[in-house]
Design a protein around this motif. Structure first.
Motif, PDB file in Angstrom:
ATOM      1  N   VAL A   7      45.522 -11.789  -7.207  1.00 43.84           N
ATOM      2  CA  VAL A   7      45.530 -13.031  -7.986  1.00 43.84           C
ATOM      3  C   VAL A   7      44.351 -13.043  -8.956  1.00 43.84           C
ATOM      4  O   VAL A   7      43.303 -12.445  -8.699  1.00 43.84           O
ATOM      5  N   SER A   8      44.522 -13.754 -10.031  1.00 48.42           N
ATOM      6  CA  SER A   8      43.432 -13.911 -11.007  1.00 48.42           C
ATOM      7  C   SER A   8      42.668 -15.190 -10.664  1.00 48.42           C
ATOM      8  O   SER A   8      42.946 -15.848  -9.673  1.00 48.42           O
ATOM      9  N   GLY A   9      41.716 -15.540 -11.495  1.00 50.02           N
ATOM     10  CA  GLY A   9      41.040 -16.828 -11.331  1.00 50.02           C
ATOM     11  C   GLY A   9      39.682 -16.752 -10.671  1.00 50.02           C
ATOM     12  O   GLY A   9      39.071 -17.789 -10.406  1.00 50.02           O
TER      13      GLY A   9
ATOM     14  N   ARG B  41      36.775 -17.976  -6.294  1.00 49.73           N
ATOM     15  CA  ARG B  41      37.324 -19.148  -5.585  1.00 49.73           C
ATOM     16  C   ARG B  41      38.818 -18.967  -5.311  1.00 49.73           C
ATOM     17  O   ARG B  41      39.292 -19.182  -4.200  1.00 49.73           O
ATOM     18  N   ASN B  42      39.543 -18.578  -6.347  1.00 47.36           N
ATOM     19  CA  ASN B  42      40.986 -18.381  -6.183  1.00 47.36           C
ATOM     20  C   ASN B  42      41.291 -17.218  -5.240  1.00 47.36           C
ATOM     21  O   ASN B  42      42.236 -17.272  -4.453  1.00 47.36           O
ATOM     22  N   GLU B  43      40.485 -16.193  -5.341  1.00 47.01           N
ATOM     23  CA  GLU B  43      40.694 -15.039  -4.452  1.00 47.01           C
ATOM     24  C   GLU B  43      40.462 -15.424  -3.000  1.00 47.01           C
ATOM     25  O   GLU B  43      41.232 -15.054  -2.113  1.00 47.01           O
TER      26      GLU B  43
ATOM     27  N   ALA C  13      40.726 -18.365  -1.629  1.00 46.40           N
ATOM     28  CA  ALA C  13      41.823 -19.240  -1.184  1.00 46.40           C
ATOM     29  C   ALA C  13      43.063 -18.416  -0.853  1.00 46.40           C
ATOM     30  O   ALA C  13      43.740 -18.664   0.155  1.00 46.40           O
ATOM     31  N   GLN C  14      43.346 -17.411  -1.671  1.00 49.39           N
ATOM     32  CA  GLN C  14      44.532 -16.576  -1.428  1.00 49.39           C
ATOM     33  C   GLN C  14      44.375 -15.745  -0.156  1.00 49.39           C
ATOM     34  O   GLN C  14      45.315 -15.606   0.633  1.00 49.39           O
ATOM     35  N   VAL C  15      43.180 -15.209   0.071  1.00 53.53           N
ATOM     36  CA  VAL C  15      42.938 -14.436   1.299  1.00 53.53           C
ATOM     37  C   VAL C  15      43.150 -15.335   2.520  1.00 53.53           C
ATOM     38  O   VAL C  15      43.799 -14.931   3.498  1.00 53.53           O
ATOM     39  N   ILE C  16      42.636 -16.552   2.456  1.00 49.77           N
ATOM     40  CA  ILE C  16      42.762 -17.465   3.598  1.00 49.77           C
ATOM     41  C   ILE C  16      44.230 -17.809   3.851  1.00 49.77           C
ATOM     42  O   ILE C  16      44.677 -17.852   5.000  1.00 49.77           O
ATOM     43  N   ARG C  17      45.000 -17.981   2.774  1.00 49.56           N
ATOM     44  CA  ARG C  17      46.438 -18.238   2.954  1.00 49.56           C
ATOM     45  C   ARG C  17      47.154 -17.003   3.504  1.00 49.56           C
ATOM     46  O   ARG C  17      48.045 -17.119   4.349  1.00 49.56           O
ATOM     47  N   ASN C  18      46.772 -15.827   3.043  1.00 51.92           N
ATOM     48  CA  ASN C  18      47.407 -14.599   3.548  1.00 51.92           C
ATOM     49  C   ASN C  18      47.113 -14.397   5.033  1.00 51.92           C
ATOM     50  O   ASN C  18      47.998 -14.006   5.803  1.00 51.92           O
TER      51      ASN C  18
HETATM   52  C1  LIG Z   1      45.121 -18.725  -8.592  1.00 48.91           C
HETATM   53  O1  LIG Z   1      45.971 -18.042  -7.727  1.00 48.91           O
HETATM   54  C2  LIG Z   1      47.307 -18.529  -7.732  1.00 48.91           C
HETATM   55  C3  LIG Z   1      48.034 -17.816  -6.633  1.00 48.91           C
HETATM   56  O2  LIG Z   1      47.451 -18.084  -5.406  1.00 48.91           O
HETATM   57  C4  LIG Z   1      47.919 -18.305  -9.085  1.00 48.91           C
HETATM   58  O3  LIG Z   1      49.222 -18.809  -9.099  1.00 48.91           O
HETATM   59  C5  LIG Z   1      47.054 -18.989 -10.142  1.00 48.91           C
HETATM   60  O4  LIG Z   1      47.525 -18.662 -11.410  1.00 48.91           O
HETATM   61  C6  LIG Z   1      45.608 -18.560 -10.028  1.00 48.91           C
HETATM   62  N1  LIG Z   1      44.777 -19.381 -10.882  1.00 48.91           N
HETATM   63  C7  LIG Z   1      44.117 -18.887 -11.908  1.00 48.91           C
HETATM   64  C8  LIG Z   1      43.268 -19.856 -12.651  1.00 48.91           C
HETATM   65  O5  LIG Z   1      44.177 -17.716 -12.227  1.00 48.91           O
END
Ligand SMILES: *[C@@H]1O[C@H](CO)[C@@H](O)[C@H](O)[C@H]1NC(C)=O
Ligand SMILES: *[C@@H]1O[C@H](CO)[C@@H](O)[C@H](O)[C@H]1NC(C)=O
Ligand SMILES: *[C@@H]1O[C@H](CO)[C@@H](O)[C@H](O)[C@H]1NC(C)=O
Length: 151
Positions: free
Chosen positions: A66-68, A71-73, A75-80
């Motif tokens: 995931v991008s972002g 913080r976004n990474e 959150a994604q790891v915790i969901r996975n």
């Molecule tokens: C954050 O991750 C989600 C997937 O978990 C993705 O859909 C979203 O585009 C991401 N946000 C950004 C700002 O890249």
């Protein structure tokens, strides 16, 4: 007929010692279930003896990181990990221990913010380390050990 008496005696006493020697207690081989049905999304895990061990889990979604940012990474790891735990019959509520691997400690505060907000209290015991390099283009990898609750 030739009878080798010393040989026979030796053989019989050896047989007796084998029969008399106590059977060594062996640790039972744990029945391990590998959790892999999440396919490419997740690294999977293994469950045995009431515990789930996740693999180092990365911030991928359907096989794509995931991008972002951190913080976004996180959150994604915790969901996975939640998906792996669910497959193993447990959840974040029962996680005893986590290890957080960061590419750089500069991400610690941001990772910690998301981690603190998403994980239930009381938080599991945690180790967080900077490892410098992770095996892909991502900044955080987390592994967890959870108890499987008796239903
Ligand atoms: C954050 O991750 C989600 C997937 O978990 C993705 O859909 C979203 O585009 C991401 N946000 C950004 C700002 O890249
Ligand atoms: C991930 O894949 C599943 C099934 O292949 C699909 O239903 C889902 O929409 C995908 N999610 C994203 C964010 O691409
Ligand atoms: C690694 O990911 C970042 C965003 O998370 C992106 O800007 C960069 O281009 C990626 N690098 C490679 C080699 O894919």
């Amino acid at each position: 007929m030739f009878l080798n008496l010393p040989f026979l005696t030796a053989f019989l006493s050896c047989l007796a010692c084998v029969l008399a020697s106590p059977v060594k207690a062996r640790a039972p081989v744990p029945a391990v279930t590998y959790l892999g049905s999440q396919g490419r999304i997740l690294s999977g895990g293994a469950a045995a003896k009431g515990l789930v061990y996740t693999a180092g889990t990365v911030p991928s979604l359907n096989g794509t990181i995931v991008s972002g940012g951190i913080r976004n990474e996180t959150a994604q790891v915790i969901r996975n990990i939640a998906a792996i735990l669910e497959e193993g019959g447990t959840s974040w509520e029962y996680v005893l221990k986590t290890t957080v691997y960061l590419a750089t400690m500069d991400d610690y505060a941001a990772m910690n913010e998301v981690y603190a907000a998403m994980l239930p209290n009381p938080k599991p015991a945690r180790t967080a380390v900077e490892v410098g390099q992770l095996p892909g283009n991502f900044s955080v990898e987390i592994e967890a050990i959870a108890a499987i609750p008796e239903i």
